[in-house]
Design a protein around this motif. Structure first.
Motif, PDB file in Angstrom:
ATOM      1  N   ARG A 167      -6.850  -6.473   7.397  1.00  0.00           N
ATOM      2  CA  ARG A 167      -6.134  -6.635   8.583  1.00  0.00           C
ATOM      3  C   ARG A 167      -6.620  -6.226   9.808  1.00  0.00           C
ATOM      4  NH1 ARG A 167      -0.231  -5.019   5.833  1.00  0.00           N
ATOM      5  NH2 ARG A 167      -1.673  -3.508   4.806  1.00  0.00           N
TER       6      ARG A 167
ATOM      7  N   GLU B  26      -5.469   4.529   4.221  1.00  0.00           N
ATOM      8  CA  GLU B  26      -5.899   3.664   3.292  1.00  0.00           C
ATOM      9  C   GLU B  26      -7.488   4.101   2.818  1.00  0.00           C
ATOM     10  OE1 GLU B  26      -5.491  -0.533   3.994  1.00  0.00           O
ATOM     11  OE2 GLU B  26      -3.229  -0.245   4.418  1.00  0.00           O
TER      12      GLU B  26
ATOM     13  N   ASP C 134      10.252  -5.679  -5.439  1.00  0.00           N
ATOM     14  CA  ASP C 134       9.765  -6.582  -4.432  1.00  0.00           C
ATOM     15  C   ASP C 134      10.181  -7.812  -4.478  1.00  0.00           C
ATOM     16  OD1 ASP C 134       6.810  -5.832  -2.803  1.00  0.00           O
ATOM     17  OD2 ASP C 134       7.032  -8.133  -3.146  1.00  0.00           O
TER      18      ASP C 134
ATOM     19  N   TYR D   1       0.784  -1.124   0.020  1.00  0.00           N
ATOM     20  CA  TYR D   1       0.150  -0.165   0.007  1.00  0.00           C
ATOM     21  C   TYR D   1       0.762   1.391   0.153  1.00  0.00           C
ATOM     22  CZ  TYR D   1      -4.009  -2.766   0.900  1.00  0.00           C
ATOM     23  OH  TYR D   1      -5.224  -3.784   0.926  1.00  0.00           O
ATOM     24  N   VAL D   2       1.902   1.169   0.898  1.00  0.00           N
ATOM     25  CA  VAL D   2       2.694   2.350   1.005  1.00  0.00           C
ATOM     26  C   VAL D   2       3.651   2.635  -0.268  1.00  0.00           C
ATOM     27  CG1 VAL D   2       4.534   3.524   2.538  1.00  0.00           C
ATOM     28  CG2 VAL D   2       2.516   2.591   3.495  1.00  0.00           C
TER      29      VAL D   2
ATOM     30  N   GLN E 126      11.970  -7.499   7.964  1.00  0.00           N
ATOM     31  CA  GLN E 126      11.833  -6.884   6.540  1.00  0.00           C
ATOM     32  C   GLN E 126      12.812  -5.494   6.394  1.00  0.00           C
ATOM     33  OE1 GLN E 126       7.839  -6.667   4.947  1.00  0.00           O
ATOM     34  NE2 GLN E 126       7.046  -8.550   6.366  1.00  0.00           N
TER      35      GLN E 126
ATOM     36  N   THR F 199       6.311  -3.854   8.466  1.00  0.00           N
ATOM     37  CA  THR F 199       6.805  -3.966  10.051  1.00  0.00           C
ATOM     38  C   THR F 199       5.658  -4.527  10.941  1.00  0.00           C
ATOM     39  OG1 THR F 199       6.293  -1.542  10.299  1.00  0.00           O
ATOM     40  CG2 THR F 199       8.513  -1.949   9.823  1.00  0.00           C
TER      41      THR F 199
ATOM     42  N   LYS G 175       3.637  -9.933  -7.848  1.00  0.00           N
ATOM     43  CA  LYS G 175       3.070  -8.303  -7.892  1.00  0.00           C
ATOM     44  C   LYS G 175       3.609  -7.724  -8.824  1.00  0.00           C
ATOM     45  CE  LYS G 175       2.218  -7.900  -2.834  1.00  0.00           C
ATOM     46  NZ  LYS G 175       2.166  -7.174  -1.611  1.00  0.00           N
TER      47      LYS G 175
ATOM     48  N   LYS H 134      -1.627  -2.288  15.498  1.00  0.00           N
ATOM     49  CA  LYS H 134      -0.121  -2.592  15.318  1.00  0.00           C
ATOM     50  C   LYS H 134       0.832  -1.660  16.028  1.00  0.00           C
ATOM     51  CE  LYS H 134       2.114  -2.238  11.274  1.00  0.00           C
ATOM     52  NZ  LYS H 134       3.325  -1.412  11.437  1.00  0.00           N
TER      53      LYS H 134
ATOM     54  N   THR I 282       7.084   2.232   9.139  1.00  0.00           N
ATOM     55  CA  THR I 282       6.842   2.709  10.692  1.00  0.00           C
ATOM     56  C   THR I 282       7.717   1.944  11.556  1.00  0.00           C
ATOM     57  OG1 THR I 282       4.532   3.216  10.205  1.00  0.00           O
ATOM     58  CG2 THR I 282       5.279   2.995  12.351  1.00  0.00           C
TER      59      THR I 282
HETATM   60  N1  LIG Z   1      -0.856   0.462   4.964  1.00  0.00           N
HETATM   61  C1  LIG Z   1      -1.076   1.893   5.731  1.00  0.00           C
HETATM   62  O1  LIG Z   1      -1.876   2.442   5.613  1.00  0.00           O
HETATM   63  C2  LIG Z   1       0.177   2.620   6.055  1.00  0.00           C
HETATM   64  C3  LIG Z   1       0.254   3.944   6.463  1.00  0.00           C
HETATM   65  C4  LIG Z   1       1.327   4.468   6.723  1.00  0.00           C
HETATM   66  C5  LIG Z   1       2.622   3.689   7.298  1.00  0.00           C
HETATM   67  N2  LIG Z   1       2.446   2.168   7.018  1.00  0.00           N
HETATM   68  C6  LIG Z   1       3.704   1.577   7.068  1.00  0.00           C
HETATM   69  O2  LIG Z   1       4.437   1.369   5.943  1.00  0.00           O
HETATM   70  C7  LIG Z   1       4.873   0.102   5.958  1.00  0.00           C
HETATM   71  C8  LIG Z   1       4.510  -0.718   4.829  1.00  0.00           C
HETATM   72  O3  LIG Z   1       2.924  -0.988   5.041  1.00  0.00           O
HETATM   73  P1  LIG Z   1       2.007  -1.598   3.801  1.00  0.00           P
HETATM   74  O4  LIG Z   1       0.575  -1.716   4.239  1.00  0.00           O
HETATM   75  O5  LIG Z   1       2.450  -0.886   2.482  1.00  0.00           O
HETATM   76  O6  LIG Z   1       2.615  -2.876   3.753  1.00  0.00           O
HETATM   77  P2  LIG Z   1       2.349  -4.277   2.873  1.00  0.00           P
HETATM   78  O7  LIG Z   1       2.162  -5.422   3.429  1.00  0.00           O
HETATM   79  O8  LIG Z   1       0.998  -3.859   2.109  1.00  0.00           O
HETATM   80  O9  LIG Z   1       3.622  -4.188   1.738  1.00  0.00           O
HETATM   81  C9  LIG Z   1       4.900  -4.399   2.093  1.00  0.00           C
HETATM   82  C10 LIG Z   1       5.565  -4.869   0.791  1.00  0.00           C
HETATM   83  O10 LIG Z   1       7.005  -5.226   1.192  1.00  0.00           O
HETATM   84  C11 LIG Z   1       7.278  -6.407   0.391  1.00  0.00           C
HETATM   85  N3  LIG Z   1       8.582  -6.799   1.011  1.00  0.00           N
HETATM   86  C12 LIG Z   1       8.764  -7.537   2.250  1.00  0.00           C
HETATM   87  N4  LIG Z   1      10.206  -7.714   2.450  1.00  0.00           N
HETATM   88  C13 LIG Z   1      10.854  -7.368   1.265  1.00  0.00           C
HETATM   89  C14 LIG Z   1      12.207  -7.183   1.121  1.00  0.00           C
HETATM   90  N5  LIG Z   1      13.177  -7.875   1.802  1.00  0.00           N
HETATM   91  N6  LIG Z   1      12.501  -6.689  -0.248  1.00  0.00           N
HETATM   92  C15 LIG Z   1      11.394  -6.340  -1.296  1.00  0.00           C
HETATM   93  N7  LIG Z   1      10.119  -6.239  -0.939  1.00  0.00           N
HETATM   94  C16 LIG Z   1       9.862  -6.772   0.516  1.00  0.00           C
HETATM   95  C17 LIG Z   1       6.345  -7.365   0.451  1.00  0.00           C
HETATM   96  O11 LIG Z   1       6.327  -8.278  -0.466  1.00  0.00           O
HETATM   97  C18 LIG Z   1       5.138  -6.244   0.360  1.00  0.00           C
HETATM   98  O12 LIG Z   1       4.737  -6.274  -1.057  1.00  0.00           O
HETATM   99  C19 LIG Z   1       4.643  -0.360   7.305  1.00  0.00           C
HETATM  100  O13 LIG Z   1       5.569  -0.297   8.106  1.00  0.00           O
HETATM  101  C20 LIG Z   1       3.518   0.250   7.715  1.00  0.00           C
HETATM  102  O14 LIG Z   1       3.180   0.408   9.215  1.00  0.00           O
HETATM  103  C21 LIG Z   1       1.392   1.637   6.320  1.00  0.00           C
END
Ligand SMILES: NC(=O)c1ccc[n+]([C@@H]2O[C@H](COP(=O)([O-])OP(=O)(O)OC[C@H]3O[C@@H](n4cnc5c(N)ncnc54)[C@H](O)[C@@H]3O)[C@@H](O)[C@H]2O)c1
Length: 448
Positions: free
Chosen positions: A345, A159, A30, A10-11, A98, A86, A35, A281, A125
């Motif tokens: 989630r 989101e 990724d 998402y981010v 990660q 995270t 994906k 979380k 985060t």
């Molecule tokens: N989703 C939200 O609304 C939001 C908002 C602000 C901050 N965040 C923070 O941003 C971060 C990401 O959140 P998200 O919701 O996008 O997570 P997500 O699970 O949707 O995406 C994470 C991506 O990282 C990839 N990944 C994992 N390990 C990897 C590696 N070693 N190399 C390459 N790719 C790898 C996964 O395959 C996945 O596609 C988290 O720390 C979250 O707390 C999320």
């Protein structure tokens, strides 16, 4: 600028697609090939309002390049964002693996490629001191400090509103280890001229993100605690109580006799509790972090305690209305933790479904997003229905969990047409109560 993004979630994709739509050349890496393949075919791997249209454009213009080759990403870019997950560990502390795996990967490839002045920007985060205690030591083991830059640029998007939040930020926080890194990140965001750019050190940037999420979670739990008290007296409507609170001039500013309603209004509402991939979380992670420092955190403990109780309070209300839930057909409306996303989630509906199952209810659910793909979205403990109407058929009770617009038109006639004996719990106070018979409509935060 030529920039990389690690993590096509998402981010990562919001960051990558939005920046590429603004003219930057973005390479996305990724671990999950599917994906990347999906992105090349112009298909967003998840649902987020307005992002698909931008993806179409940026892939066509070749401003967004998905790759499974980290060398290619590093060679072609001056710096990259780390946007990997995270998640929580068993004990609720943050799992940094990660992020650390990505850091190690980047460092090793920078070394191999002998690339200098590469700037790593962490958007994930991470709890305070992660940069100083884990990330910098790992980088320093592999690279000379003079060959890389590092900063924290936390993401604040919601989101369902991710594109609009990214494109219209109120603040950009940059916590950097040196001037070079700070200036690099500032340059990327300089076109967002309506945003306040806050430059600081990495540990303050880490804490800002947690303070942000803890604050909004606290408002929701505050509203729910007020609801718990109000519900004990017949006739108190918590929604009216909190609306009156919002009118206070310390919350709603008045300029030239015009009231400016604050965004926090939408957190001052009772309901079935907060969910999603961030609030639960992150509050748990900062609590766990505080515990490692022997810090007493009664307020944030209560925020989680109040929230954890919400689904069971909804189920108790259902039990009171139906006397027994055994073999009762319960319709759940909304599975995503909020509307306009496909993210389930930590969604409160799932916690409630578990509790309803324990009481041997039969559960049928409809979600405007997940129900579009019934064959893909299989769940063991309930039936996902393809239409709202089919989820209502022969139902004994409907419980609304998510404020999808698709539910807005529900009314007494529709319930009469499909249900055994119409009964509804509005878990978000979202529907127009005047469209239902008085003995049918019940909402959280109001006892008749
Ligand atoms: N989703 C939200 O609304 C939001 C908002 C602000 C901050 N965040 C923070 O941003 C971060 C990401 O959140 P998200 O919701 O996008 O997570 P997500 O699970 O949707 O995406 C994470 C991506 O990282 C990839 N990944 C994992 N390990 C990897 C590696 N070693 N190399 C390459 N790719 C790898 C996964 O395959 C996945 O596609 C988290 O720390 C979250 O707390 C999320």
């Amino acid at each position: 600028m030529n920039l990389g993004v690690i993590g096509a979630g998402y981010v990562g994709l919001t960051t990558g697609i939005c920046l590429s739509s603004l003219g930057h050349k973005i390479t996305v890496y990724d671990l999950v090939d599917e994906k990347l393949k999906s992105l090349s075919e112009k298909k967003l791997p998840f649902y987020e309002k307005d992002l698909q249209e931008l993806l179409d454009k940026t892939i066509s213009s070749q401003n967004l390049i998905p790759t499974s080759n980290i060398d290619e990403m590093i060679k072609n870019t001056q710096g990259c964002f780390i946007c990997v997950g995270t998640p929580s560990k068993q004990n609720n502390s943050i799992d940094l693996s990660q992020v650390l795996n990505s850091i190690k990967l980047i460092a090793e490839h920078l070394k191999q490629l002998q690339k200098k002045d590469y700037i790593i920007m962490i958007r994930s985060t991470i709890v305070p001191s992660s940069t100083n205690s884990h990330i910098l030591p790992m980088l320093d083991k592999i690279l000379d400090r003079s060959s890389y830059g590092l900063c924290l640029v936390p993401e604040f998007l919601r989101e369902g509103e991710a594109v609009s939040d990214f494109m219209n930020p109120d603040k950009i926080v940059i916590g950097s280890i040196n001037e070079n890194s700070k200036n690099f990140a500032k340059k990327i965001f300089e076109s967002f001229d309506q945003a306040t750019i806050l430059t600081t050190n990495p540990e303050t940037a880490e804490m800002i993100k947690y303070a942000n999420n803890a604050f909004f979670s606290m408002l929701i739990s505050f509203s729910n605690e007020i609801a718990n008290i109000a519900e004990k007296t017949t006739g108190i409507d918590t929604f009216e109580v909190l609306q009156a609170l919002v009118e206070d001039k310390r919350i709603t500013t008045k300029i030239n006799n015009q009231k400016i309603k604050p965004g926090l209004e939408s957190y001052l509402l009772p309901g079935c509790g907060f969910g999603g991939s961030c609030f639960p979380k992150d509050v748990r992670a900062i609590l766990q972090y505080a515990a490692t420092k022997n810090i007493n955190t009664p307020l944030l403990n209560a925020v989680m305690e109040i929230n954890d109780e919400r689904p069971s309070l909804v189920v108790s209300l259902a039990q009171n209305l139906l006397t027994s839930l055994k073999n009762k057909h319960i319709t759940i409306l909304g599975l995503t933790f909020k509307p306009d996303t496909d993210d389930i989630r930590s969604s409160p509906s799932f916690e409630a479904i578990k509790l309803l199952n324990d009481r041997n209810a039969k559960i049928f659910a409809y979600d405007p997003n997940l129900s579009k793909n019934i064959s893909k979205n299989k769940f063991a403990n309930f039936t996902l229905c393809s239409t709202l109407e089919s989820s209502l058929e022969n139902s004994d009770l409907v419980i609304l969990f998510t404020k999808w617009d698709d539910f807005k038109n529900l009314n007494q006639d529709i319930l009469n047409k499909y249900m055994n004996s119409p009964l509804l719990i509005d878990g978000r106070g979202f529907l127009d109560s005047s469209k239902f018979n008085d003995n049918v409509y019940h909402k959280i935060g109001f006892t008749k």
